[in-house]
Write a protein that holds these residues in place. Sequence first.
Motif, short mmCIF file in Angstrom:
data_model
loop_
_atom_site.label_atom_id
_atom_site.label_comp_id
_atom_site.label_asym_id
_atom_site.label_seq_id
_atom_site.Cartn_x
_atom_site.Cartn_y
_atom_site.Cartn_z
N ALA A 44 -1.95 3.13 6.23
CA ALA A 44 -1.91 2.20 5.11
C ALA A 44 -2.88 1.05 5.33
CB ALA A 44 -0.49 1.67 4.90
N VAL A 87 0.86 -1.18 0.00
CA VAL A 87 0.00 0.00 0.00
C VAL A 87 0.90 1.23 0.00
CG1 VAL A 87 -1.77 1.29 1.24
CG2 VAL A 87 -1.81 -1.21 1.27
N LEU A 115 1.40 5.41 0.08
CA LEU A 115 0.80 6.63 0.62
C LEU A 115 1.63 7.83 0.22
CD1 LEU A 115 0.24 5.49 4.33
CD2 LEU A 115 -1.50 5.65 2.56
N THR A 171 -5.66 1.11 6.96
CA THR A 171 -7.00 1.63 6.70
C THR A 171 -7.29 1.60 5.21
OG1 THR A 171 -6.93 3.02 8.66
CG2 THR A 171 -8.51 3.63 6.96
N SER A 172 -6.30 2.00 4.41
CA SER A 172 -6.47 2.00 2.96
C SER A 172 -6.57 0.59 2.40
CB SER A 172 -5.28 2.70 2.29
OG SER A 172 -5.24 4.05 2.67
#
Length: 122
Positions: A105, A24, A26, A107-108
């Motif tokens: 990350a 992920v 960010l 959460t994403s």
Amino acid sequence: MESSVELSATGEPVVVQDDTKVHVGLDLRPGTLTLTRGGEDFAAYYALVKFASAHGDPWAAEEVKFSAKGPDGTAVALTVDLLNDTWDGPRAGVPGAIWKVVALAATSAGDVGITYASPGAV
């Protein structure tokens, strides 16, 4: 311009995460995270967090790769290992700000089934 497609569908789609690794990325707001190594400050502007799950075990954050600018403005890559040497828990001494990046990350990544709690969270 209007377009139409004749389409039919059946079933209930289910997302399955077959891959045991998820990355992920960010984008970090410039100036919000400074990493210090060997007395030099690096302004982080991007983080790539690697999560892994083996044999149905809970997801764990393995590492974070930061893209940053050094004191002279040169781009550098810095990697932070998050798991201890036996791979059974978090590495001691990782700064809280880095765990916050991992939590963002995670959460994403929730849409691929990652459930994650920062070390020490209840």
